[in-house]
Every structure is written in structure tokens, then in C-alpha cells.
Design a protein around this motif. Structure first.
Motif, short mmCIF file in Angstrom:
data_model
loop_
_atom_site.label_atom_id
_atom_site.label_comp_id
_atom_site.label_asym_id
_atom_site.label_seq_id
_atom_site.Cartn_x
_atom_site.Cartn_y
_atom_site.Cartn_z
N TYR A 1 0.89 -1.14 -0.08
CA TYR A 1 0.04 0.01 -0.06
C TYR A 1 0.83 1.09 -0.02
O TYR A 1 1.96 1.15 0.69
CB TYR A 1 -0.83 0.16 1.08
CG TYR A 1 -1.62 1.24 1.59
CD1 TYR A 1 -2.96 1.42 0.85
CD2 TYR A 1 -1.04 2.26 2.32
CE1 TYR A 1 -3.57 2.57 1.35
CE2 TYR A 1 -1.93 3.32 2.80
CZ TYR A 1 -3.10 3.47 2.10
OH TYR A 1 -3.81 4.77 2.37
N THR A 2 0.48 2.17 -0.85
CA THR A 2 1.20 3.45 -0.73
C THR A 2 0.49 4.52 -1.24
O THR A 2 -0.38 4.57 -1.55
CB THR A 2 2.51 3.35 -1.84
OG1 THR A 2 3.41 4.52 -1.60
CG2 THR A 2 1.97 3.23 -3.37
N ARG A 3 0.95 5.95 -0.46
CA ARG A 3 0.12 6.90 -0.46
C ARG A 3 1.06 7.98 -1.43
O ARG A 3 1.83 8.66 -0.60
CB ARG A 3 -0.26 7.39 0.85
CG ARG A 3 -1.69 8.02 0.91
CD ARG A 3 -1.95 8.47 2.48
NE ARG A 3 -2.29 7.29 3.20
CZ ARG A 3 -1.71 7.23 4.47
NH1 ARG A 3 -1.11 8.08 5.06
NH2 ARG A 3 -2.25 6.14 5.33
N LEU B 1 -6.03 2.77 -6.41
CA LEU B 1 -7.29 2.59 -5.11
C LEU B 1 -7.74 4.14 -5.00
O LEU B 1 -7.28 5.08 -4.34
CB LEU B 1 -6.63 2.23 -3.74
CG LEU B 1 -7.60 1.99 -2.66
CD1 LEU B 1 -8.76 1.27 -2.95
CD2 LEU B 1 -6.98 1.57 -1.25
N ASP C 1 -2.83 4.42 -3.32
CA ASP C 1 -3.90 5.22 -2.63
C ASP C 1 -4.15 6.77 -3.38
O ASP C 1 -3.20 7.38 -2.76
CB ASP C 1 -4.05 5.24 -1.15
CG ASP C 1 -5.34 5.67 -0.65
OD1 ASP C 1 -6.12 6.14 -1.37
OD2 ASP C 1 -5.49 5.61 0.37
N GLN D 1 -6.16 9.18 -2.66
CA GLN D 1 -7.06 9.99 -1.66
C GLN D 1 -6.08 11.07 -1.36
O GLN D 1 -6.80 12.01 -0.59
CB GLN D 1 -7.94 9.13 -0.78
CG GLN D 1 -8.44 8.05 -1.44
CD GLN D 1 -9.78 8.06 -0.59
OE1 GLN D 1 -10.06 8.62 0.66
NE2 GLN D 1 -10.84 7.94 -1.20
#
Ligand SMILES: Cc1cc2nc3c(=O)[nH]c(=O)nc-3n(C[C@H](O)[C@H](O)[C@H](O)COP(=O)(O)OP(=O)(O)OC[C@H]3O[C@@H](n4cnc5c(N)ncnc54)[C@H](O)[C@@H]3O)c2cc1C
Ligand code: FES
Ligand code: FES
Lengths: 167, 289
Positions: free
Chosen positions: B8-10, B30, B52, B54
Motif C-alpha cells: 500500500y502506498t500513498r 485505489l 491510494d 486519496q
């Protein structure tokens, strides 16, 4: 990263979530926080048993990763009590109306109702049904649930009779 | 609920997001997760990395820019549903978004996610082709603009390259004399539509001057109905039902385990006409007011 650390507030308690990145909020709440009032029904966003509030908005905890909500506040149905430690208004209304049978759907129903009760929206019975249509109940036939939510909205003055009267 | 592990990465910028997508074949964007995570939970999608988006602030929110409504890809269904500007300049979007899934899905699911996922029964991508929206697509180095009508290429497939992000949706505001109509049949509240129809229309005098109709659920991607649209010009709203068979050249419904293709075709004809009549009548109402 395959592990993620986030700070998540659950029912007012700030917790550190150190978990595999693929862990859903639902699994973290149940397996790590012990919030067993949050139920696993479908894992697809359909049933509503896993619903919790994130910053006041109802979401499917099965379709959110714990890693995604660093810094946010989660409320489960157990967090809807009154400040004095007793039952909250929605919880009390569900009890008074017999709106829970097996209880599997109840947590999701409560938090979903809490979102629109909290927003002070004026809802008639039809709109209450509409707002709750994504929460499945296999026991009650829904009537008592709508009654309970209706009681609370009327008490707080945000529910008004539709043109044709209450059905 | 027990899924194959993924990373998972932002990312901090669209460029960084696109670099992740380029580096790793198994990486996926995502957004709200309301289409992707059910697939992951069911084992139908097994990404190695979720990127991600967002955290990318520029992708959130909506505003008016001259004559168009600009919607950031990460804007949620719920924001669209509750925004007063949307009700005014794009009432078709405000009405149709209420039919998407349930409250929880709309609270997290994004407009960009709906468009990129390209479910053939989804409401918004269909409405966006009726409104002749354009999509901005960014690979970190180059931004291109794609007309909504050309975006989906088939069932859950689009013109997005694997390393591209959909960043914004530009919707021309409908003029004040246009009316809208939206119709949908689903098996249960909250289900995807079996068939949905959207229309906008402008009348002159008592007759239809311009009509656009879209259908979802009757082909691998949302369609417009150019044959019916052309035939409707110069007719009164009451005379539209006889044109219903003209949707047939533009649809290609298929059978599924619950719904035979001929039933979807029937719904398409009925709902297209109802949506068109609603749109024409609303246009007449505006002119009368
Ligand atoms: C129970 C349920 C009922 C539903 N009912 C309906 C319905 O009636 N109508 C309807 O239209 N939808 C429905 N949906 C789907 C919902 O609208 C989704 O929210 C939406 O389709 C996807 O948006 P998302 O932000 O959640 O995207 P995600 O699930 O995060 O992503 C979906 C796909 O798009 C890609 N993607 C997302 N954003 C971008 C971007 N900016 N750039 C490039 N790629 C991107 C992802 O990689 C993924 O492949 C339903 C979903 C559920 C769970
Ligand atoms: S378990 Fe999340 S909606 Fe059913
Ligand atoms: S009380 Fe049993 S599912 Fe609702």
C-alpha cells in the motif's frame, strides 16, 4: 510498504494501528481492537452489518483498509452511548421498539441512522426506509427499526409527517 | 475477508502515483475502494500494490469554471448528491447519483472510480456521455482530454493506459431551457440497474428541438441513441412513444442468469421514452415559467 502504521481513534480512544497493509478496517476492529459489535456479513458492501462511522459518515468497514484512515475517528455502535455512560437515544429507541432480534444487523443500522440523525435531516418514513435500504435485516421485517429511528428523529424535531400522513 | 497480501502506498503527487503504476505491473489505483475492494475480497483481483490517490488534494472537490462544472476525480458520490451547484447546473447528475448503491457506497465511492471502473450498468458514466463531458487523463508527464463517449471501450475496460490517472471530469453546464429525465429499473433498492436511461432535451414552442438519450445496462458500455435522437426532433413529447423501437440499432443486450436479453431490450425502449418525455416536459415547464 507491506506494513502500515496509522493512528485511529475508535469510540474516543486514540489507538495505534500497526498492521499488514491489506488488513481491512473490519478485521482490524474485530481481531485487534475487540470491537465485536462490528459484524462481517458479505465483504462486498451489500449487507451493512460492518457499517461504522468515519468522521460521522457511515462506511463499509469491509471495504476500507485500516491503512487508509490514518488520523481519522471511527465510531461503532458501541460508541453511540450517552455521555453519562447510559444508552444513547438511538440505542434506547431500538430497545423500546424491539428493533433488534438476533442483533446481527443492529450495529450497522444504528450507525447508519446516526449519520442522518446527526445531520438533523428532515426525513419522513419513506426517506428513513430509503436511507436504510442498504442495511439488510433477516429477522425484524424492518418495521420496528423504522419506528425506532422515526421516534428519535421526531423527538429531535427533524422528522415531519409526509403530505399523506404517517403510514 | 482473508485476502492475498498486497502493499500500500500513498503518493504525494500524480507523478509519483504514475511512477508506481509504471514500475509495478500488479499495481492498481485505489480510490474509494467500493468496486476494487469487493473484487479483492472475492479473490477476483489480486493486486501487488495499491496506490491510494486519496492523498492527492487536487483531485478532490468540484467547482464551476465559466460554463462548465469541473469535478475532481476523487469527489465522492455523496458530495455530488448534496451540492447545490450540481442541482442547479447539472440536475441530471444530482438525480441519478442518488440511485447509486447505498449510502455507505456513496459516502466513499468516487466519480473518477465509477468512470474508470466502467461498469456497463453504472449511472454516472452514462449520464456523462449524455452531458457530453470530457475526462482529463494524466500520466505524470502529459495530460490528455478524452470525450466521455470514447472513454469506455467495453465491459470494465477503458482508454486509460495502465500508468494513467483520471484526474478530472468537465461537464458543460446545460443551458437554462434544457430539461432532464432519468429512469431506472433495478431488481432491489441499491442494486445495479438492469437498465437505466438518461435524457436531456430542449423544446421550442411545443416541439422537441434537441434531444440526447443515453442507456446503461444494454451493451458492454453505455450508449447514446442517435437514431432515436434524430427522429425526435420536431415532434411533440406526446408523439415520442411510437419512436421506441428506434433504440434497437444502438443496443446489444445480453442474457444473464436472471434477465433475458429481450427483457432488457424492452426496458430500454420504455425507459428511453419515459426519460425523453420527462426531459421534454421539464424543458416546456421552464419555458412556461
Ligand atoms: C453494494 C454496492 C452497490 C453498488 N451499486 C452501484 C450502482 O448501483 N451504480 C453504480 O454506478 N455503482 C455502484 N457501485 C459501485 C460504486 O459506485 C463504486 O464506488 C464506483 O464504481 C468505484 O468508485 P471507487 O472510488 O470506489 O473506485 P475504486 O473501487 O477505488 O476503483 C475502481 C477501479 O477504478 C480504478 N480507478 C479509480 N480511480 C481512478 C482514477 N482516478 N484514475 C485511474 N483509475 C482509477 C481502480 O484502479 C479500480 O480499477 C456499487 C458498489 C457496491 C459495493
Ligand atoms: S460485510 Fe461489509 S457490507 Fe457486508
Ligand atoms: S435483527 Fe437479526 S438480522 Fe436484523
Amino acid at each position: 510498504m507491506t506494513d502500515a502504521t496509522s493512528r485511529i481513534t475508535v469510540n474516543g480512544r486514540e489507538l495505534e494501528c500497526r498492521a499488514a497493509a491489506h488488513l481491512s478496517l473490519l478485521r482490524w476492529l474485530r481481531d485487534h481492537v475487540g470491537a465485536l459489535e462490528v459484524k462481517y456479513g458479505c465483504g462486498e458492501g451489500v449487507c451493512g452489518a460492518c457499517a461504522v462511522l468515519i468522521d460521522g459518515q457511515a462506511v463499509n468497514s469491509c471495504l476500507v483498509l485500516a491503512a487508509q484512515i490514518d488520523g481519522r475517528a471511527v465510531t461503532t455502535s458501541a460508541g453511540l452511548g450517552s455521555p453519562s455512560g447510559g444508552l444513547g437515544r438511538l440505542q434506547q429507541a431500538f430497545l423500546d421498539r424491539g428493533a433488534a432480534q438476533c442483533g446481527f444487523c443492529t450495529g450497522g443500522m444504528l450507525v447508519t441512522a446516526a449519520e442522518f440523525a446527526g445531520a438533523g435531516e428532515a426525513l419522513d418514513r419513506r426517506s428513513i426506509r430509503d436511507a436504510l435500504h442498504g442495511n439488510l435485516c433477516r429477522c425484524t421485517g424492518y418495521q420496528a427499526i423504522v419506528d425506532a429511528v422515526d421516534d428519535v428523529l421526531r423527538d429531535q424535531g427533524s422528522s415531519s409527517p409526509p403530505a399523506g400522513g404517517w403510514t | 475477508m482473508y485476502v492475498r497480501p498486497f502493499g500500500y502506498t500513498r503518493p504525494a503527487s500524480p507523478l509519483e502515483a504514475c511512477e508506481h503504476l509504471r514500475r509495478d505491473d500488479g499495481a492498481k489505483v485505489l480510490a474509494g475502494g467500493q468496486s476494487l475492494l469487493p473484487l479483492v475480497n472475492l479473490g477476483l483481483s489480486t493486486p501487488s500494490l495499491l496506490v491510494d490517490i486519496q492523498s492527492l488534494g487536487d483531485l478532490h472537490g468540484l467547482h464551476l469554471e465559466g460554463e462548465q462544472l469541473v469535478i475532481g476525480a476523487s469527489t465522492t458520490h455523496r458530495m455530488l448528491e448534496r451540492d447545490a451547484q450540481v442541482r442547479r447546473v447539472a440536475p441530471l447528475l444530482a438525480a441519478s447519483v442518488r440511485e447509486v448503491g447505498n449510502l455507505r457506497v456513496r459516502n466513499r465511492g468516487t466519480i473518477g472510480g465509477s468512470v474508470a471502473h466502467a461498469d456497463p450498468a453504472a449511472e454516472l458514466p452514462m449520464c456523462l456521455i449524455v452531458l457530453e463531458a470530457r475526462y482529463l487523463v494524466d500520466n505524470g508527464a502529459r495530460v490528455r482530454s478524452v470525450p466521455a463517449a470514447d472513454f469506455a471501450t467495453g465491459f470494465l475496460t477503458t482508454r486509460l493506459a495502465p500508468d494513467e490517472l483520471l484526474t478530472r471530469i468537465e461537464v458543460p453546464a446545460a443551458g437554462p431551457d434544457w430539461g432532464w429525465g432519468f429512469q431506472e429499473v433495478a431488481r432491489r433498492a441499491g442494486d445495479f440497474a438492469l437498465v437505466a436511461a438518461a435524457a436531456i432535451a430542449r423544446c421550442e414552442g411545443t416541439l422537441v428541438a434537441d434531444l440526447r438519450i443515453g442507456l446503461a445496462g444494454v451493451a458492454p458500455r453505455p450508449v447514446r441513441c442517435p437514431t432515436l435522437e434524430a427522429a425526435a426532433r420536431g415532434r411533440s413529447p406526446e408523439a415520442l412513444p411510437e419512436l421506441a423501437p428506434l433504440v434497437d440499432p444502438d443496443i446489444a443486450p445480453s442474457d444473464d442468469s436472471f434477465t433475458p436479453a429481450h427483457y432488457r431490450a424492452h426496458l430500454a425502449r420504455v425507459l428511453a421514452i419515459r426519460a425523453a418525455q420527462d426531459a421534454a416536459r421539464r424543458s416546456l415547464d421552464v419555458r412556461a415559467a
